[in-house]
Design a protein around this motif. Structure first.
Motif, PDB file in Angstrom:
ATOM      1  N   GLY A  62       0.787  -1.227   0.000  1.00 19.55           N
ATOM      2  CA  GLY A  62       0.000   0.000   0.000  1.00 19.55           C
ATOM      3  C   GLY A  62       0.817   1.275   0.000  1.00 19.55           C
ATOM      4  O   GLY A  62       0.269   2.357  -0.176  1.00 19.55           O
ATOM      5  N   TYR A  63       2.134   1.195   0.174  1.00 23.95           N
ATOM      6  CA  TYR A  63       2.962   2.392   0.151  1.00 23.95           C
ATOM      7  C   TYR A  63       3.091   2.891  -1.284  1.00 23.95           C
ATOM      8  O   TYR A  63       3.273   2.108  -2.206  1.00 23.95           O
ATOM      9  N   ILE A  64       3.009   4.221  -1.448  1.00 26.01           N
ATOM     10  CA  ILE A  64       3.089   4.855  -2.754  1.00 26.01           C
ATOM     11  C   ILE A  64       4.305   5.767  -2.784  1.00 26.01           C
ATOM     12  O   ILE A  64       4.494   6.567  -1.872  1.00 26.01           O
ATOM     13  N   GLY A  65       5.107   5.638  -3.826  1.00 27.26           N
ATOM     14  CA  GLY A  65       6.276   6.488  -3.996  1.00 27.26           C
ATOM     15  C   GLY A  65       6.214   7.237  -5.307  1.00 27.26           C
ATOM     16  O   GLY A  65       5.951   6.641  -6.342  1.00 27.26           O
ATOM     17  N   VAL A  66       6.449   8.537  -5.260  1.00 32.29           N
ATOM     18  CA  VAL A  66       6.578   9.349  -6.460  1.00 32.29           C
ATOM     19  C   VAL A  66       8.016   9.843  -6.475  1.00 32.29           C
ATOM     20  O   VAL A  66       8.447  10.512  -5.540  1.00 32.29           O
ATOM     21  N   THR A  72       8.923   5.068   2.363  1.00 34.66           N
ATOM     22  CA  THR A  72       8.946   4.681   3.782  1.00 34.66           C
ATOM     23  C   THR A  72       7.703   5.153   4.523  1.00 34.66           C
ATOM     24  O   THR A  72       7.623   4.997   5.733  1.00 34.66           O
ATOM     25  N   ARG A  73       6.756   5.745   3.806  1.00 36.45           N
ATOM     26  CA  ARG A  73       5.494   6.213   4.368  1.00 36.45           C
ATOM     27  C   ARG A  73       4.373   5.814   3.417  1.00 36.45           C
ATOM     28  O   ARG A  73       4.612   5.356   2.306  1.00 36.45           O
ATOM     29  N   ASP A  74       3.114   6.011   3.819  1.00 35.88           N
ATOM     30  CA  ASP A  74       1.983   5.683   2.957  1.00 35.88           C
ATOM     31  C   ASP A  74       2.103   6.363   1.598  1.00 35.88           C
ATOM     32  O   ASP A  74       1.892   5.736   0.560  1.00 35.88           O
ATOM     33  N   ILE A  75       2.428   7.663   1.602  1.00 35.72           N
ATOM     34  CA  ILE A  75       2.686   8.396   0.368  1.00 35.72           C
ATOM     35  C   ILE A  75       3.976   9.173   0.567  1.00 35.72           C
ATOM     36  O   ILE A  75       4.093   9.957   1.502  1.00 35.72           O
ATOM     37  N   MET A  76       4.942   8.940  -0.325  1.00 41.30           N
ATOM     38  CA  MET A  76       6.225   9.633  -0.236  1.00 41.30           C
ATOM     39  C   MET A  76       6.557  10.212  -1.597  1.00 41.30           C
ATOM     40  O   MET A  76       6.541   9.493  -2.598  1.00 41.30           O
ATOM     41  N   ILE A  77       6.828  11.524  -1.630  1.00 41.71           N
ATOM     42  CA  ILE A  77       7.184  12.210  -2.868  1.00 41.71           C
ATOM     43  C   ILE A  77       8.616  12.706  -2.727  1.00 41.71           C
ATOM     44  O   ILE A  77       8.927  13.459  -1.810  1.00 41.71           O
ATOM     45  N   THR A  78       9.471  12.262  -3.636  1.00 37.11           N
ATOM     46  CA  THR A  78      10.864  12.678  -3.632  1.00 37.11           C
ATOM     47  C   THR A  78      11.104  13.527  -4.863  1.00 37.11           C
ATOM     48  O   THR A  78      10.792  13.111  -5.977  1.00 37.11           O
ATOM     49  N   THR A  79      11.673  14.708  -4.668  1.00 34.13           N
ATOM     50  CA  THR A  79      11.810  15.649  -5.771  1.00 34.13           C
ATOM     51  C   THR A  79      13.214  15.747  -6.329  1.00 34.13           C
ATOM     52  O   THR A  79      13.458  16.528  -7.217  1.00 34.13           O
TER      53      THR A  79
END
Length: 110
Positions: A62-66, A72-79
């Motif tokens: 269920g973890y989402i990465g952008v 490492t969280r439910d939704i993580m966005i790395t820019t």
């Protein structure tokens, strides 16, 4: 209904309403994807650019990465490419409409 299978397992279904199921014989949405497991070791969806860099990633836990394929969280966005800057929305609460914390890490160069 169009169904494509491998070794007697249906892997793709397109129903008469235009709903596409990947790993699902009875899709319940326009695109319905069923992953291969339920852990961080398997992925439901991965979108990459032409250089095979991960743009968007949904793990089976269920973890989402952008911008990252190791959220490492439910939704993580790395820019950025080194994973130090981005947006993380983290909730320690089970309440559906509560955000308990927002972490913003920004690199500002002068």
């Amino acid at each position: 209904v169009l169904a494509i299978g491998v070794w007697c397992h249906i892997v793709l279904t397109l129903d008469r309403d235009g709903q596409l199921g990947l790993g699902d014989q009875t899709p319940s949405a326009r695109l319905h994807v069923v992953g291969l497991g339920a852990t961080s070791a398997t992925d439901a969806v991965t979108v990459e650019d032409s250089g095979f860099n991960t743009l968007f990633h949904v793990r089976d836990d269920g973890y989402i990465g952008v911008g990252t394929d190791t959220p490492t969280r439910d939704i993580m966005i790395t820019t950025d490419n080194d994973g130090t800057n981005g947006i993380i929305v983290d909730s320690e609460s089970n309440l559906s409409n509560t955000i308990s914390s927002i972490s913003l890490n920004a690199h500002i160069s002068s």
